[in-house]
Motif scaffolding. Structure first.
Motif, PDB file in Angstrom:
ATOM      1  N   MET A 118      -4.589 -60.732  23.515  1.00 13.99           N
ATOM      2  CA  MET A 118      -3.505 -59.991  24.048  1.00 13.99           C
ATOM      3  C   MET A 118      -2.199 -61.107  24.140  1.00 13.99           C
ATOM      4  N   ASP A 119      -1.047 -60.431  23.500  1.00 15.57           N
ATOM      5  CA  ASP A 119       0.250 -61.457  23.302  1.00 15.57           C
ATOM      6  C   ASP A 119       1.048 -61.194  24.520  1.00 15.57           C
ATOM      7  N   ASN A 120       2.318 -62.171  24.328  1.00 13.07           N
ATOM      8  CA  ASN A 120       3.030 -62.062  25.564  1.00 13.07           C
ATOM      9  C   ASN A 120       3.727 -60.694  25.952  1.00 13.07           C
ATOM     10  N   ASP A 121       3.918 -59.706  24.925  1.00 12.56           N
ATOM     11  CA  ASP A 121       4.630 -58.497  25.134  1.00 12.56           C
ATOM     12  C   ASP A 121       3.407 -57.814  26.034  1.00 12.56           C
ATOM     13  N   ASP A 122       2.346 -57.546  25.408  1.00 19.61           N
ATOM     14  CA  ASP A 122       1.296 -56.823  26.136  1.00 19.61           C
ATOM     15  C   ASP A 122       1.094 -57.279  27.693  1.00 19.61           C
ATOM     16  N   ARG A 123       1.073 -58.738  27.864  1.00 20.97           N
ATOM     17  CA  ARG A 123       1.108 -59.157  29.137  1.00 20.97           C
ATOM     18  C   ARG A 123       1.993 -58.613  30.182  1.00 20.97           C
ATOM     19  N   GLN A 124       3.360 -58.930  29.403  1.00 22.04           N
ATOM     20  CA  GLN A 124       4.443 -58.341  30.179  1.00 22.04           C
ATOM     21  C   GLN A 124       4.607 -56.882  30.667  1.00 22.04           C
ATOM     22  N   LEU A 125       4.224 -55.978  29.517  1.00 25.06           N
ATOM     23  CA  LEU A 125       4.042 -54.622  29.886  1.00 25.06           C
ATOM     24  C   LEU A 125       2.898 -54.645  30.869  1.00 25.06           C
ATOM     25  N   GLU A 126       1.626 -55.075  30.916  1.00 24.01           N
ATOM     26  CA  GLU A 126       0.645 -54.971  31.921  1.00 24.01           C
ATOM     27  C   GLU A 126       1.043 -55.415  33.181  1.00 24.01           C
ATOM     28  N   ALA A 127       1.915 -56.543  33.362  1.00 18.51           N
ATOM     29  CA  ALA A 127       2.492 -56.887  34.807  1.00 18.51           C
ATOM     30  C   ALA A 127       3.331 -55.751  35.309  1.00 18.51           C
ATOM     31  N   ILE A 128       4.350 -55.232  34.354  1.00 13.21           N
ATOM     32  CA  ILE A 128       5.185 -54.288  34.701  1.00 13.21           C
ATOM     33  C   ILE A 128       4.599 -52.677  35.271  1.00 13.21           C
ATOM     34  N   ARG A 129       3.513 -52.482  34.541  1.00 14.82           N
ATOM     35  CA  ARG A 129       2.664 -51.316  34.730  1.00 14.82           C
ATOM     36  C   ARG A 129       2.074 -51.552  36.106  1.00 14.82           C
ATOM     37  N   LEU A 130       1.456 -52.701  36.439  1.00 13.70           N
ATOM     38  CA  LEU A 130       0.713 -53.154  37.681  1.00 13.70           C
ATOM     39  C   LEU A 130       1.515 -53.317  38.795  1.00 13.70           C
ATOM     40  N   THR A 159      11.053 -44.796  41.411  1.00 14.04           N
ATOM     41  CA  THR A 159      10.363 -43.711  40.389  1.00 14.04           C
ATOM     42  C   THR A 159      11.138 -44.418  39.054  1.00 14.04           C
ATOM     43  N   ALA A 160      10.410 -43.861  37.955  1.00 11.90           N
ATOM     44  CA  ALA A 160      10.760 -44.226  36.601  1.00 11.90           C
ATOM     45  C   ALA A 160      12.453 -44.259  36.213  1.00 11.90           C
ATOM     46  N   ALA A 186      18.751 -48.936  26.536  1.00 10.83           N
ATOM     47  CA  ALA A 186      17.783 -48.174  25.894  1.00 10.83           C
ATOM     48  C   ALA A 186      17.966 -46.854  26.811  1.00 10.83           C
ATOM     49  N   GLY A 187      17.668 -45.837  26.278  1.00 17.43           N
ATOM     50  CA  GLY A 187      17.672 -44.560  27.000  1.00 17.43           C
ATOM     51  C   GLY A 187      16.777 -44.380  28.252  1.00 17.43           C
ATOM     52  N   GLN A 188      16.773 -43.560  28.833  1.00 20.09           N
ATOM     53  CA  GLN A 188      15.859 -43.182  30.075  1.00 20.09           C
ATOM     54  C   GLN A 188      14.546 -42.714  29.449  1.00 20.09           C
ATOM     55  N   PHE A 189      14.264 -41.904  28.357  1.00 21.34           N
ATOM     56  CA  PHE A 189      13.152 -41.506  27.821  1.00 21.34           C
ATOM     57  C   PHE A 189      12.474 -42.749  26.940  1.00 21.34           C
ATOM     58  N   GLU A 190      13.401 -43.458  26.450  1.00 19.63           N
ATOM     59  CA  GLU A 190      12.927 -44.662  25.671  1.00 19.63           C
ATOM     60  C   GLU A 190      12.194 -45.733  26.927  1.00 19.63           C
ATOM     61  N   TYR A 249       4.800 -46.237  29.720  1.00 23.75           N
ATOM     62  CA  TYR A 249       3.639 -45.719  29.395  1.00 23.75           C
ATOM     63  C   TYR A 249       2.747 -46.306  28.239  1.00 23.75           C
ATOM     64  N   GLY A 250       3.600 -47.190  27.400  1.00 22.22           N
ATOM     65  CA  GLY A 250       2.967 -48.027  26.349  1.00 22.22           C
ATOM     66  C   GLY A 250       3.114 -47.120  25.151  1.00 22.22           C
ATOM     67  N   ALA A 251       3.883 -46.012  24.998  1.00 22.89           N
ATOM     68  CA  ALA A 251       4.092 -45.100  24.095  1.00 22.89           C
ATOM     69  C   ALA A 251       5.347 -45.710  23.082  1.00 22.89           C
ATOM     70  N   HIS A 252       5.939 -46.733  23.561  1.00 25.65           N
ATOM     71  CA  HIS A 252       7.174 -46.967  22.644  1.00 25.65           C
ATOM     72  C   HIS A 252       7.395 -48.560  22.812  1.00 25.65           C
ATOM     73  N   GLN A 253       7.796 -49.433  22.228  1.00 25.05           N
ATOM     74  CA  GLN A 253       8.180 -50.819  22.235  1.00 25.05           C
ATOM     75  C   GLN A 253       9.533 -50.814  22.377  1.00 25.05           C
ATOM     76  N   LEU A 254      10.043 -51.798  23.253  1.00 21.09           N
ATOM     77  CA  LEU A 254      11.477 -51.999  23.460  1.00 21.09           C
ATOM     78  C   LEU A 254      11.794 -53.321  22.649  1.00 21.09           C
ATOM     79  N   PRO A 255      12.858 -53.872  22.449  1.00 16.21           N
ATOM     80  CA  PRO A 255      13.233 -55.165  21.985  1.00 16.21           C
ATOM     81  C   PRO A 255      13.160 -56.204  23.122  1.00 16.21           C
ATOM     82  N   THR A 256      13.023 -57.219  22.717  1.00 16.12           N
ATOM     83  CA  THR A 256      12.797 -58.584  23.742  1.00 16.12           C
ATOM     84  C   THR A 256      13.795 -58.411  24.867  1.00 16.12           C
TER      85      THR A 256
END
Length: 116
Positions: free
Chosen positions: A1-13, A21-22, A36-40, A46-53
């Motif tokens: 698991m890289d840093n991007d995945d850890r960050q997303l995991e922490a955000i979702r948790l 709300t989102a 980034a737009g609200q949809f992005e 939800y892990g369906a799109h990557q955002l730049p750092t």
């Protein structure tokens, strides 16, 4: 698991702890400079799109500010950036060159123009 995945995991948790709300998260993110737009952003959550750092870090900053406002100790980590190379460190940003082509940190471009 890289840093991007850890960050997303922490955000979702921790997102439920933020009591946002989102859409509310996106609005606060946008208010601090997110582009980034609200949809992005929602797709990112939800892990369906990557955002730049930078954009991921702005989402993290938005949540961290919300946690502080709620007096919570939770924090989302920021992305780990690679160390700057020697070439990057040698670039002189914001200093005007002297007449001989070197940079002088004590003189700005405005001062040089007024002297000429």
């Amino acid at each position: 698991m890289d840093n991007d995945d850890r960050q997303l995991e922490a955000i979702r948790l921790l997102l439920p702890s933020a009591q946002l709300t989102a859409g509310e998260l996106w609005l606060k993110y946008f208010a601090i400079g997110g582009s980034a737009g609200q949809f992005e952003v929602e797709a990112f959550l939800y892990g369906a799109h990557q955002l730049p750092t930078l954009e991921r870090d702005l989402v993290a900053q938005t949540l961290n500010e919300q946690f502080m406002a709620l007096d919570l100790e939770d924090r989302i980590p920021f992305s780990a950036e690679p160390a700057a190379s020697a070439d990057d460190r040698s670039v002189d940003h914001g200093r005007a060159p002297d007449r001989d082509g070197t940079s002088n940190p004590d003189r700005s471009a405005g001062q040089q123009e007024s002297e000429g």
